[in-house]
Design a protein around this motif. Structure first.
Motif, short mmCIF file in Angstrom:
data_model
loop_
_atom_site.label_atom_id
_atom_site.label_comp_id
_atom_site.label_asym_id
_atom_site.label_seq_id
_atom_site.Cartn_x
_atom_site.Cartn_y
_atom_site.Cartn_z
N THR A 1 -3.45 26.09 0.26
CA THR A 1 -2.22 26.00 1.04
C THR A 1 -1.02 26.15 0.12
OG1 THR A 1 -3.38 24.48 2.47
CG2 THR A 1 -0.99 24.57 2.70
N MET A 33 -0.93 5.50 3.29
CA MET A 33 0.02 4.88 2.36
C MET A 33 1.44 5.35 2.64
SD MET A 33 -2.18 5.28 -1.18
CE MET A 33 -1.12 4.32 -2.23
N SER A 57 0.06 17.47 -3.57
CA SER A 57 -1.31 17.16 -3.17
C SER A 57 -1.56 15.66 -3.18
CB SER A 57 -2.32 17.84 -4.10
OG SER A 57 -2.17 19.23 -4.04
N ALA A 82 -2.06 10.71 3.95
CA ALA A 82 -3.20 10.86 4.86
C ALA A 82 -4.03 9.58 4.90
CB ALA A 82 -4.06 12.04 4.43
N ALA A 83 -4.04 8.84 3.81
CA ALA A 83 -4.81 7.60 3.76
C ALA A 83 -3.98 6.41 4.26
CB ALA A 83 -5.32 7.35 2.35
N LEU A 125 4.20 14.20 7.68
CA LEU A 125 3.44 12.96 7.57
C LEU A 125 4.34 11.77 7.20
CD1 LEU A 125 0.13 14.03 5.77
CD2 LEU A 125 0.48 13.56 8.19
N LEU A 135 0.33 14.01 -0.33
CA LEU A 135 -0.33 14.24 0.96
C LEU A 135 -1.59 13.40 1.10
CD1 LEU A 135 0.00 18.06 1.56
CD2 LEU A 135 0.98 16.20 2.87
N THR A 137 4.16 19.78 5.32
CA THR A 137 3.17 18.82 5.81
C THR A 137 3.53 17.41 5.34
OG1 THR A 137 1.55 20.58 5.61
CG2 THR A 137 0.69 18.39 6.02
N ASN A 160 0.87 -1.17 0.00
CA ASN A 160 0.00 0.00 0.00
C ASN A 160 0.91 1.23 0.00
OD1 ASN A 160 -2.28 1.55 0.16
ND2 ASN A 160 -2.47 1.36 2.38
N LEU A 165 2.75 22.80 1.94
CA LEU A 165 2.40 21.45 1.50
C LEU A 165 3.60 20.53 1.68
CD1 LEU A 165 0.34 21.88 -1.81
CD2 LEU A 165 -0.52 21.36 0.47
#
Lengths: 160, 79
Positions: free
Chosen positions: A101, A36, A26, A33-34, A113, A29, A109, A7, A106
């Protein structure tokens, strides 16, 4: 034996254009966020996204390149309607008004993450951008074999 | 209505555009326990498609998603 794909998202970021960098970060991110794993491999013009705001280049051509294509991620211009910097100014203004943003945030972030970012060693050699002139968060400077190993273990692969 | 659901955390995503609503939800959901629910309000219509898609990829559950003056949705942490 077939290796199982993870994944994971592996991305080549070839472009240093502002609009394409927006797309690249994007997607990175969204994937992070999911849940991966994300690897971004920055090559050629894309190296701009990892550069510090410092002069680069050693040879005559290297320094010329550094001057003509200098600056960090904030200097990225849109791929269409650049108009020598006017396009960048216009898009930044429009995006700010809409609450988009900005690119440096970005990127930060993405770092927060756990997105892993690598520079292409060959492009860095050609463009005379040593590792010291890139963000400290850059995981390493690698080659095509490294990217391919990441990519073949990934369910999603992109070239931007 | 979902009166029986207790909301463990609320999140204001109004004014944020893609990809930030998803990023904020992903960060916030780590701060609640598994089984708990987060409630968020947003204004970007992109979240109508993105929140269910994010939930599917990340393995969490959309409890509700309503589009009124603002968009209100609830997500349960599954893992």
């Amino acid at each position: 034996m077939e290796e199982e794909k993870k994944n994971k998202l592996s991305m080549v970021v070839f472009s240093g254009d502002m609009d394409k960098l927006f797309a690249a970060f994007s997607i990175a991110l969204g994937a992070a966020a999911a849940g991966m794993e994300v690897t971004m491999f920055f090559t050629f013009w894309g190296l701009r996204a990892l550069k510090k705001k410092v002069a680069t280049g050693k040879s005559l051509f290297g320094r010329m390149l550094g001057m003509m294509y200098g600056g960090d991620i904030n200097r990225a211009t849109p791929s269409k309607m650049s108009f020598g910097g006017v396009g960048r100014w216009m898009f930044k203004k429009m995006m700010k008004a809409k609450g988009v943003t900005p690119l440096p945030e970005l990127r930060q972030t993405a770092i927060d993450l756990g997105v892993k970012m690598y520079g292409c060693q060959m492009s860095m050699d050609v463009m005379e951008i040593p590792k010291e002139k890139m963000l400290d968060e850059v995981q390493g400077c690698v080659g095509v074999a490294f990217f391919l190993e990441e990519a073949r273990k990934s369910e999603v692969q992109l070239f931007i | 209505m979902n009166e029986e659901i207790t909301v463990a955390k609320t999140l204001d995503l109004k004014g944020l555009l893609c990809p930030m609503p998803i990023v904020k939800i992903a960060q916030a959901i780590k701060e609640i326990e598994i089984g708990e629910v987060i409630e968020a309000t947003a204004t970007d219509p992109g979240v109508l498609a993105d929140v269910p898609a994010w939930a599917s990829t990340s393995g969490n559950e959309v409890v509700s998603l309503e589009h009124g003056d603002v968009i209100t949705f609830r997500v349960r942490r599954i893992k």
